[in-house]
Design a protein around this motif. Sequence first.
Motif, PDB file in Angstrom:
ATOM      1  N   GLU A  88       2.828  -1.059 -11.558  1.00 33.45           N
ATOM      2  CA  GLU A  88       2.314  -0.119 -12.576  1.00 33.45           C
ATOM      3  C   GLU A  88       1.085   0.753 -11.122  1.00 33.45           C
ATOM      4  O   GLU A  88       1.035  -0.466  -9.528  1.00 33.45           O
ATOM      5  CB  GLU A  88       1.308  -1.107 -12.662  1.00 33.45           C
ATOM      6  N   GLY A  89       0.534   1.396 -11.392  1.00 32.64           N
ATOM      7  CA  GLY A  89      -0.174   2.165 -11.030  1.00 32.64           C
ATOM      8  C   GLY A  89       0.753   3.172  -9.707  1.00 32.64           C
ATOM      9  O   GLY A  89       1.927   2.847  -9.167  1.00 32.64           O
ATOM     10  N   PRO A  90      -0.258   3.675  -8.481  1.00 32.69           N
ATOM     11  CA  PRO A  90       0.134   4.187  -7.797  1.00 32.69           C
ATOM     12  C   PRO A  90       0.583   3.288  -6.504  1.00 32.69           C
ATOM     13  O   PRO A  90       0.099   2.119  -5.985  1.00 32.69           O
ATOM     14  CB  PRO A  90      -1.380   5.025  -6.781  1.00 32.69           C
ATOM     15  N   TYR A  91       1.209   3.520  -5.042  1.00 32.02           N
ATOM     16  CA  TYR A  91       1.740   3.459  -3.772  1.00 32.02           C
ATOM     17  C   TYR A  91       2.718   4.178  -3.164  1.00 32.02           C
ATOM     18  O   TYR A  91       2.799   5.345  -3.865  1.00 32.02           O
ATOM     19  CB  TYR A  91       3.086   2.018  -4.588  1.00 32.02           C
ATOM     20  N   VAL A  92       2.851   3.701  -2.072  1.00 28.86           N
ATOM     21  CA  VAL A  92       3.356   4.604  -0.601  1.00 28.86           C
ATOM     22  C   VAL A  92       4.915   3.731  -0.512  1.00 28.86           C
ATOM     23  O   VAL A  92       4.615   2.866  -0.149  1.00 28.86           O
ATOM     24  CB  VAL A  92       2.486   4.285   0.463  1.00 28.86           C
ATOM     25  N   ILE A  93       5.959   4.520  -0.894  1.00 31.28           N
ATOM     26  CA  ILE A  93       7.236   4.023  -0.259  1.00 31.28           C
ATOM     27  C   ILE A  93       6.988   5.124   0.888  1.00 31.28           C
ATOM     28  O   ILE A  93       6.853   5.612   1.027  1.00 31.28           O
ATOM     29  CB  ILE A  93       7.895   4.739  -1.336  1.00 31.28           C
ATOM     30  N   ILE A  94       8.003   3.860   2.226  1.00 32.22           N
ATOM     31  CA  ILE A  94       8.086   4.324   3.352  1.00 32.22           C
ATOM     32  C   ILE A  94      10.021   4.020   3.078  1.00 32.22           C
ATOM     33  O   ILE A  94      10.378   3.466   2.943  1.00 32.22           O
ATOM     34  CB  ILE A  94       7.680   3.395   4.474  1.00 32.22           C
ATOM     35  N   SER A  95      10.345   4.934   3.860  1.00 30.44           N
ATOM     36  CA  SER A  95      11.862   4.900   3.791  1.00 30.44           C
ATOM     37  C   SER A  95      12.197   5.275   5.423  1.00 30.44           C
ATOM     38  O   SER A  95      11.773   6.512   5.721  1.00 30.44           O
ATOM     39  CB  SER A  95      12.668   5.389   3.075  1.00 30.44           C
ATOM     40  N   GLN A 195      -5.928   1.586  -0.680  1.00 35.80           N
ATOM     41  CA  GLN A 195      -5.790   0.941  -0.711  1.00 35.80           C
ATOM     42  C   GLN A 195      -4.752   0.559  -2.406  1.00 35.80           C
ATOM     43  O   GLN A 195      -5.147  -0.063  -2.664  1.00 35.80           O
ATOM     44  CB  GLN A 195      -7.081   0.302  -1.393  1.00 35.80           C
ATOM     45  N   VAL A 196      -3.945   0.781  -1.542  1.00 32.08           N
ATOM     46  CA  VAL A 196      -2.607   0.683  -2.313  1.00 32.08           C
ATOM     47  C   VAL A 196      -1.858   0.295  -1.399  1.00 32.08           C
ATOM     48  O   VAL A 196      -1.500   0.584  -0.721  1.00 32.08           O
ATOM     49  CB  VAL A 196      -2.102   2.396  -3.202  1.00 32.08           C
ATOM     50  N   LYS A 233      -5.163  -4.096   0.144  1.00 34.34           N
ATOM     51  CA  LYS A 233      -5.777  -4.751  -0.865  1.00 34.34           C
ATOM     52  C   LYS A 233      -6.837  -5.343   0.588  1.00 34.34           C
ATOM     53  O   LYS A 233      -6.858  -6.513   1.165  1.00 34.34           O
ATOM     54  CB  LYS A 233      -6.274  -5.761  -1.941  1.00 34.34           C
ATOM     55  N   GLY A 234      -7.942  -5.023   0.230  1.00 32.29           N
ATOM     56  CA  GLY A 234      -9.137  -5.481   2.203  1.00 32.29           C
ATOM     57  C   GLY A 234      -8.456  -4.682   3.628  1.00 32.29           C
ATOM     58  O   GLY A 234      -9.748  -5.051   3.906  1.00 32.29           O
ATOM     59  N   MET A 235      -7.473  -4.637   3.403  1.00 40.57           N
ATOM     60  CA  MET A 235      -7.218  -3.945   4.708  1.00 40.57           C
ATOM     61  C   MET A 235      -8.489  -2.322   4.913  1.00 40.57           C
ATOM     62  O   MET A 235      -9.020  -2.045   4.015  1.00 40.57           O
ATOM     63  CB  MET A 235      -5.803  -3.303   4.687  1.00 40.57           C
TER      64      MET A 235
END
Length: 271
Positions: A88-95, A195-196, A233-235
């Motif tokens: 759920e919610g925002p995130y970053v996809i890397i490929s 923070q995603v 989170k927390g980074m």
Amino acid sequence: MEVLWTVPLLLLIPLLMWTSSTFVFYFKKCFYVAYMMCLALLAIPLCVLKSGGRDVENMRIIRSLVRHVKYFLGLRFEVSGWEHLQTEGPYVIISNHQSSLDVLGLMEILPDRCTMIAKKELVYAGTVGLVCWLGGIVFINRKKTSDAKSVMTDAAKTMLDEQIRLWVFPEGTRNQRGDLLPFKKGAFHLAVQAQVPVIPIVFSSYSNFYLRKEKQFNSGVIRLKILPKIDTKGMTSDDITSLSDKSFNVMRSAFLNISNSVTQSNGPTRH
């Protein structure tokens, strides 16, 4: 007279497709570019009618229009790890990034409310550039680090404000060397700042069907592996390098594994 010339030409194309791998390479490349531009021309008015202009929701239209292109090129996708995209919610996809064919794999699994970060030059690519803009793609100037950082800062805010996901190619350029290039840090700054989570996705090597230098473009299978998310989170900015290294290591391991399995199970496939 024109009809007399057309008949031999129509007979010649299938013959060259069967006998010349170089002809197949250029024919498929030209078809791919031309067809994608035509699809973009179709998508532009649909996007404007749906959203009135630039909106990440337009990626739904683009995704639905592009998904069938793989069949014309003789490509098949095998996807594993779908459950890791159920976040759920925002995130970053890397490929990893091998060629413009990556777009087909991207559209195969693109989540809702997800768009990309791409080089600024793409916006000038005719109808494709315009439809990318309408799809909310974030353009960065790779030559100006200060501009790229500013765009990433704005992108982090947009992700949270509009609840969108962003797809980034951390290698920064196309790479067909049989391994991953060192990652640039932009995607990880973006994830930590917002923070995603980071969700790594790996495309198997295209070398069993697509070799640019050797001018080969055959039919083939591409394996897509969606890896477990990495929480941020927390980074802080102090954790960027370790986050990048961790992502690189898990993606490189997966890339080598699935690329070897594709080669072993299929071998080079002749068109």
